[in-house]
Scaffold this active site. Structure first.
Site, PDB file in Angstrom:
ATOM      1  N   HIS A  90     -37.244  10.630   4.601  1.00  0.00           N
ATOM      2  CA  HIS A  90     -36.702  11.713   6.343  1.00  0.00           C
ATOM      3  C   HIS A  90     -37.971  10.819   6.573  1.00  0.00           C
ATOM      4  CE1 HIS A  90     -40.518  13.150   3.600  1.00  0.00           C
ATOM      5  NE2 HIS A  90     -40.973  13.631   4.806  1.00  0.00           N
TER       6      HIS A  90
ATOM      7  N   ASP B  64     -34.922  11.472  -1.497  1.00  0.00           N
ATOM      8  CA  ASP B  64     -36.312  11.523  -0.652  1.00  0.00           C
ATOM      9  C   ASP B  64     -37.087   9.818  -0.725  1.00  0.00           C
ATOM     10  OD1 ASP B  64     -37.426  11.839   1.843  1.00  0.00           O
ATOM     11  OD2 ASP B  64     -38.978  12.622   0.896  1.00  0.00           O
TER      12      ASP B  64
ATOM     13  N   GLY C  81     -47.888  13.132   7.883  1.00  0.00           N
ATOM     14  CA  GLY C  81     -48.243  12.022   8.547  1.00  0.00           C
ATOM     15  C   GLY C  81     -48.917  11.397   7.154  1.00  0.00           C
ATOM     16  N   ASN C  82     -48.800  11.815   5.717  1.00  0.00           N
ATOM     17  CA  ASN C  82     -49.448  11.350   4.820  1.00  0.00           C
ATOM     18  C   ASN C  82     -47.807  11.289   4.162  1.00  0.00           C
ATOM     19  OD1 ASN C  82     -51.729  13.283   4.195  1.00  0.00           O
ATOM     20  ND2 ASN C  82     -51.689  11.839   3.409  1.00  0.00           N
ATOM     21  N   SER C  83     -46.504  12.162   4.588  1.00  0.00           N
ATOM     22  CA  SER C  83     -45.862  11.382   3.829  1.00  0.00           C
ATOM     23  C   SER C  83     -45.095   9.797   3.725  1.00  0.00           C
ATOM     24  CB  SER C  83     -44.500  12.204   4.403  1.00  0.00           C
ATOM     25  OG  SER C  83     -44.325  13.345   4.400  1.00  0.00           O
TER      26      SER C  83
ATOM     27  N   LEU D  94     -22.463  16.019 -14.467  1.00  0.00           N
ATOM     28  CA  LEU D  94     -21.690  16.611 -15.516  1.00  0.00           C
ATOM     29  C   LEU D  94     -20.659  17.145 -15.036  1.00  0.00           C
ATOM     30  CD1 LEU D  94     -24.286  18.147 -18.294  1.00  0.00           C
ATOM     31  CD2 LEU D  94     -22.535  16.598 -19.066  1.00  0.00           C
ATOM     32  N   GLY D  95     -20.786  17.799 -14.323  1.00  0.00           N
ATOM     33  CA  GLY D  95     -20.023  18.272 -13.028  1.00  0.00           C
ATOM     34  C   GLY D  95     -19.710  19.914 -14.018  1.00  0.00           C
ATOM     35  N   VAL D  96     -21.606  21.192 -13.494  1.00  0.00           N
ATOM     36  CA  VAL D  96     -21.685  22.027 -13.709  1.00  0.00           C
ATOM     37  C   VAL D  96     -22.259  22.903 -12.581  1.00  0.00           C
ATOM     38  CG1 VAL D  96     -21.113  22.077 -17.003  1.00  0.00           C
ATOM     39  CG2 VAL D  96     -23.650  21.728 -15.476  1.00  0.00           C
TER      40      VAL D  96
ATOM     41  N   ILE E 179     -25.154  25.413 -13.014  1.00  0.00           N
ATOM     42  CA  ILE E 179     -26.148  26.324 -14.134  1.00  0.00           C
ATOM     43  C   ILE E 179     -26.786  27.079 -13.363  1.00  0.00           C
ATOM     44  CG2 ILE E 179     -26.120  24.133 -15.526  1.00  0.00           C
ATOM     45  CD1 ILE E 179     -28.525  23.184 -14.249  1.00  0.00           C
TER      46      ILE E 179
END
Length: 481
Positions: free
Chosen positions: A120, A150, A221-223, A278-280, A282
């Site tokens: 980001h 990210d 700014g810490n990101s 997995l394709g679920v 939940i």
């Protein structure tokens, strides 16, 4: 007599002096002990800070309006006024203003100029500038980025650069001291410290990252900056904060360096990241749902939908199954499952421990590759004709038409048209819900639903699967005697 009094006075003074000296010595010893237990970050900062960089980007900000060759009504500017506006190609127009922004931090992971930061921080950037500790500014190129974690990997054209030492985030425990270096609000190489508040923290917005939670002061700014342990090793990448004010409130989140480096290795080798799938769909297991499924406590990930042709379907997972363990690791919260599945290489087998219809069982299935895009439909069901109102739910029901089944991708189910006070209302059902399963039985029609209700246990929470606005979920429901 006088001599005796003087003697007693001298004795008292000697005792007082000895007592005060003892107390002062004890306080001094305690002070030394406390100071010895508190960490000194000076050498850590001196050695590690040179490898931390400031990252700024240049973007073009487009603003609609009359200055973009349109009137406020969206019409073309009349010919008589066009000479007053720049022609295309004559530099940035008022509608495309080049805007430099200091957005975040990063850190050098190799002497030849590879830099790690957040996705980001560099998102939508046309130009990325890296400011080094020696005040040099170099343009960086994006080697690769991964929005889901990210993470972004950059490269600058330089050599013999200072670099950080990488540690293991898997070894972190709550209560450990950690330190962050970054550029909050553009103040380069600001140092803040705190402790690890929790590990493996799941956030709703980030499905595939088990975050490190700390109380280290992190601000805009810490990101992208590093999180160090006391050995001077990077154990995380500062990424997010929880805030109501826009500033630090004691809740900071960092991406574990183990996860980040796995992403980096894939970006350097392939230019993209593959994750297990997995394709679920939940759902969290609440206390009431746990009771309805016969569990002793609320835990696990409740499967509300198995996607067609997915690894889950091929491996035998069913809607209503509760996944309690994945590869031997407990699933306490449903959010624990995605990042555990995501780190498994596609094509590998995985062992699952599940509960189905109150019985514990194991499944072995092959993990697939997480699709880059998901085509999700959100069509509302169309109305049909027939309906029935007299039922224990006290709701107006309707069998699904073939068009409704196709729109919702369902093979069967019953639509709720209206709802009145009663069992259904107490369970939280609303008009538009489609009942697809009750107490482990798939519902084929209204008559079938009534049969299942008639034979279902009374005064006991039962799991009911519904589809609400194209999203499946389970709700606990209890029928009276």
């Amino acid at each position: 007599m006088i001599n005796q009094r003087v003697s007693k006075y001298d004795s008292f003074n000697r005792f007082k002096s000895a007592f005060v000296a003892t107390v002062l010595l004890a306080m001094l010893s305690l002070s030394v002990m406390v100071r010895a237990e508190l960490p000194d970050f000076r050498s850590l900062v001196k050695e590690s800070a040179p490898a931390v960089v400031n990252i700024s980007t240049v973007k073009k900000i487009k603003k609609p309006g009359a200055f973009g060759f349109k009137t406020p009504k969206g019409e073309d500017i009349p010919e008589i006024f066009k000479p007053f506006f720049p022609s295309p190609g004559q530099g940035p127009t008022p509608r495309e203003r080049v805007k430099p922004e200091s957005l975040g931090s990063g850190f050098i992971i190799s002497e030849d100029g590879y830099i790690l930061t957040n996705y980001h921080v560099i998102k939508d950037a046309e130009k990325i500038l890296v400011r080094l500790n020696d005040r040099r500014e170099l343009e960086a190129q994006v080697v690769g980025s991964d929005k889901r974690s990210d993470i972004a990997l950059l490269k600058i054209n330089a050599s013999d650069l200072p670099k950080v030492t990488l540690g293991r985030s898997a070894d972190l425990q709550p209560g450990q001291w950690v330190l962050a270096i970054g550029s909050p609000f553009g103040f380069d190489h600001s140092v803040t410290a705190g402790i690890v508040s929790a590990t493996g923290r799941a956030l709703r917005s980030e499905t595939y990252v088990p975050f490190i939670q700390t109380d280290v002061a992190i601000n805009p700014g810490n990101s992208g900056g590093p999180l160090f342990n006391l050995d001077g090793e990077v154990v995380g990448i500062n990424s997010q904060i929880y805030t109501r004010s826009g500033g630090f409130m004691g809740l900071s989140f960092a991406i574990p360096i183990d996860i980040a480096m796995n992403v980096v290795d894939q970006l350097r080798e392939h230019g993209f990241v593959s994750r297990g799938w997995l394709g679920v769909i939940i759902q969290e297991v609440s206390k009431d749902l746990a009771e309805s499924f016969g569990l002793k406590k609320a835990e696990g990930a409740l499967v509300v939908k198995v996607l067609p042709e997915s690894p889950a379907e091929k491996g035998g997972l069913q809607e209503g199954d509760i996944i309690l363990k994945f590869e031997g690791s407990p699933i306490n919260l449903s959010a624990d499952l995605p990042h555990k599945v995501g780190v498994v290489a596609p094509g590998n087998k995985a062992q699952l421990q599940i509960v189905r219809s109150g019985e514990s069982m194991s499944l072995s299935l092959v993990i697939g590759t997480l699709p880059s895009e998901k085509a999700l439909t959100s069509k509302e069901p169309a109305s049909t004709g027939s309906a029935q109102a007299n039922n224990p739910l006290n709701v107006l029901l309707e069998d699904l038409s073939s068009e409704q089944k196709e729109a919702l991708q369902l093979s069967s189910g019953v639509l709720i048209k209206q709802i009145k006070d009663g069992v259904g209302a107490r369970a939280g059902l609303i008009p538009g819900d489609v009942i697809t399963m009750l107490n482990g039985t798939k519902i084929q029609s209204i008559s079938h639903l009534l049969e299942v209700i008639d034979t279902a246990p009374k005064n006991k929470s039962l799991p009911m699967r519904i589809v609400r606005r194209a999203s499946p979920l389970f709700v606990p429901i209890k029928f009276d005697e």
